[in-house]
Design a protein around this motif. Sequence first.
Motif, PDB file in Angstrom:
ATOM      1  N   ILE A 188       0.858  -1.186   0.000  1.00  0.00           N
ATOM      2  CA  ILE A 188       0.000   0.000   0.000  1.00  0.00           C
ATOM      3  C   ILE A 188       0.892   1.233   0.000  1.00  0.00           C
ATOM      4  O   ILE A 188       1.767   1.368   0.848  1.00  0.00           O
ATOM      5  CB  ILE A 188      -0.907  -0.002   1.243  1.00  0.00           C
ATOM      6  CG1 ILE A 188      -1.810  -1.236   1.169  1.00  0.00           C
ATOM      7  CG2 ILE A 188      -1.725   1.277   1.331  1.00  0.00           C
ATOM      8  CD1 ILE A 188      -2.692  -1.431   2.347  1.00  0.00           C
ATOM      9  N   GLN A 189       0.644   2.096  -0.974  1.00  0.00           N
ATOM     10  CA  GLN A 189       1.464   3.309  -1.064  1.00  0.00           C
ATOM     11  C   GLN A 189       0.741   4.472  -0.390  1.00  0.00           C
ATOM     12  O   GLN A 189      -0.476   4.571  -0.469  1.00  0.00           O
ATOM     13  CB  GLN A 189       1.726   3.647  -2.525  1.00  0.00           C
ATOM     14  CG  GLN A 189       2.695   2.653  -3.122  1.00  0.00           C
ATOM     15  CD  GLN A 189       2.803   2.723  -4.627  1.00  0.00           C
ATOM     16  OE1 GLN A 189       1.953   3.292  -5.288  1.00  0.00           O
ATOM     17  NE2 GLN A 189       3.848   2.110  -5.140  1.00  0.00           N
ATOM     18  N   THR A 190       1.524   5.301   0.267  1.00  0.00           N
ATOM     19  CA  THR A 190       0.965   6.499   0.882  1.00  0.00           C
ATOM     20  C   THR A 190       1.641   7.688   0.206  1.00  0.00           C
ATOM     21  O   THR A 190       2.863   7.677   0.038  1.00  0.00           O
ATOM     22  CB  THR A 190       1.290   6.524   2.397  1.00  0.00           C
ATOM     23  OG1 THR A 190       0.921   5.272   2.939  1.00  0.00           O
ATOM     24  CG2 THR A 190       0.565   7.640   3.110  1.00  0.00           C
ATOM     25  N   VAL A 191       0.858   8.667  -0.204  1.00  0.00           N
ATOM     26  CA  VAL A 191       1.429   9.790  -0.972  1.00  0.00           C
ATOM     27  C   VAL A 191       2.574  10.448  -0.192  1.00  0.00           C
ATOM     28  O   VAL A 191       2.409  10.820   0.972  1.00  0.00           O
ATOM     29  CB  VAL A 191       0.328  10.840  -1.305  1.00  0.00           C
ATOM     30  CG1 VAL A 191       0.923  12.024  -2.054  1.00  0.00           C
ATOM     31  CG2 VAL A 191      -0.785  10.185  -2.106  1.00  0.00           C
ATOM     32  N   ASN A 192       3.711  10.518  -0.837  1.00  0.00           N
ATOM     33  CA  ASN A 192       4.914  11.143  -0.245  1.00  0.00           C
ATOM     34  C   ASN A 192       5.332  10.542   1.089  1.00  0.00           C
ATOM     35  O   ASN A 192       6.014  11.194   1.877  1.00  0.00           O
ATOM     36  CB  ASN A 192       4.723  12.660  -0.058  1.00  0.00           C
ATOM     37  CG  ASN A 192       4.581  13.360  -1.388  1.00  0.00           C
ATOM     38  OD1 ASN A 192       5.068  12.857  -2.405  1.00  0.00           O
ATOM     39  ND2 ASN A 192       3.908  14.486  -1.390  1.00  0.00           N
ATOM     40  N   ALA A 193       4.906   9.340   1.406  1.00  0.00           N
ATOM     41  CA  ALA A 193       5.286   8.765   2.710  1.00  0.00           C
ATOM     42  C   ALA A 193       5.616   7.286   2.574  1.00  0.00           C
ATOM     43  O   ALA A 193       5.428   6.510   3.516  1.00  0.00           O
ATOM     44  CB  ALA A 193       4.178   8.995   3.731  1.00  0.00           C
ATOM     45  N   GLY A 194       6.062   6.899   1.396  1.00  0.00           N
ATOM     46  CA  GLY A 194       6.564   5.527   1.230  1.00  0.00           C
ATOM     47  C   GLY A 194       5.470   4.488   1.056  1.00  0.00           C
ATOM     48  O   GLY A 194       4.333   4.796   0.673  1.00  0.00           O
ATOM     49  N   GLU A 195       5.788   3.253   1.344  1.00  0.00           N
ATOM     50  CA  GLU A 195       4.816   2.185   1.154  1.00  0.00           C
ATOM     51  C   GLU A 195       4.934   1.138   2.251  1.00  0.00           C
ATOM     52  O   GLU A 195       5.959   1.043   2.934  1.00  0.00           O
ATOM     53  CB  GLU A 195       4.952   1.557  -0.239  1.00  0.00           C
ATOM     54  CG  GLU A 195       6.351   1.104  -0.603  1.00  0.00           C
ATOM     55  CD  GLU A 195       6.439   0.575  -2.025  1.00  0.00           C
ATOM     56  OE1 GLU A 195       5.869   1.193  -2.932  1.00  0.00           O
ATOM     57  OE2 GLU A 195       7.102  -0.470  -2.201  1.00  0.00           O
TER      58      GLU A 195
END
Length: 313
Positions: A188-195
């Motif tokens: 799961i990717q989080t915008v500008n906060a890695g995965e």
Amino acid sequence: MYIRKLKMEDAPLMLEWMHDEDVVRDLAANFMEKTIDDCKAFIAESEKTRDNLHLAIASDSDEYMGTVSLKHIDLENGSAELGITVRKVTMGKGYSWFGMVEIIRKAFEELNLTSVYWCVSNDNKRACRFYDKHGFHQMVDVSSDILFRYEGKDNLRWYSVLVGDDYQNEALTRGNVAGCKVINIKTIQTVNAGELSFFEANNEIPFTPKRIYYISKVPEGVRRGFHAHKELKQLLFCPYGKIQIILDDGDIREEITLSDPSIGIIIEKPIWREMLWMQKDSVLCVAASDYYKVEDYIRSYDEFLQYRKEILV
Ligand code: T46
């Protein structure tokens, strides 16, 4: 390991491979006659030329390990000839493969070329095996302008790689390595906060892990493994760095480079394994179906082949 500009300090180690019979035996040029001044002149020239790009393959401690080149760069036709030579000490440690992948990437991404080609003597069995194993296509239709450079030399085998070819990691596209499944670990990717990646027992992997272990602080170029398991099932993944996994079922020996935390390999049957650290500080993580049992290991390749024969009857 990385590739960088050649430096004058590289000259003695360059001369080392030039005077190493095992390295130069099948090469077209007569390197045995070269001197330290020839090496220095080559390095100085590499700064000036536009038609050729000669770079050093270096270890993490910046030691020269070999030279990788794009020669006869033809921006109009979008092509260049690849050349690579490494010192004997590097053999089997992944430096040649690393150098090739990096220079091909540079050719396509930085120079915008569309094809890279090279040739090798058919007598150079080790090199032919290496290129065949990595799935490079043999080139049948070599233009006369290129052949002209090799006038008088026959028995050559030509290879090429075209932009868009999956030259880096065939196993990823194929989805399996020596019959072991390559999986995409749910991520799961989080915008500008890695995965964040995860897998659940019996859902994403076909067993319940009883043990998790990880291998770290391995210097680059080092191999581990050299064994098979009788019953143990495992999921292998690399959350950080770059590790080549070589799997061998007794008939087929294939490899995959793990460098993406969301890719894993499931090993469910007795398979001989070797792991090559291609980048220092890489971490190999393993979820295993059972506790550590020394009697589950087969640490001799001959015994492994015998065991495979017995279980297949
Ligand atoms: C495998 C590959 C991918 C333990 O005491 N407990 C453990 O859970 C493990 C995994 C190892 N050990 C001991 C056994 C040896 O004395 O740790 C030492 C190093 O193990 P080994 O030499 O087997 O390490 P690798 O990297 O060659 O192999 C390991 C796993 O052992 C093996 O199951 O599939 O990673």
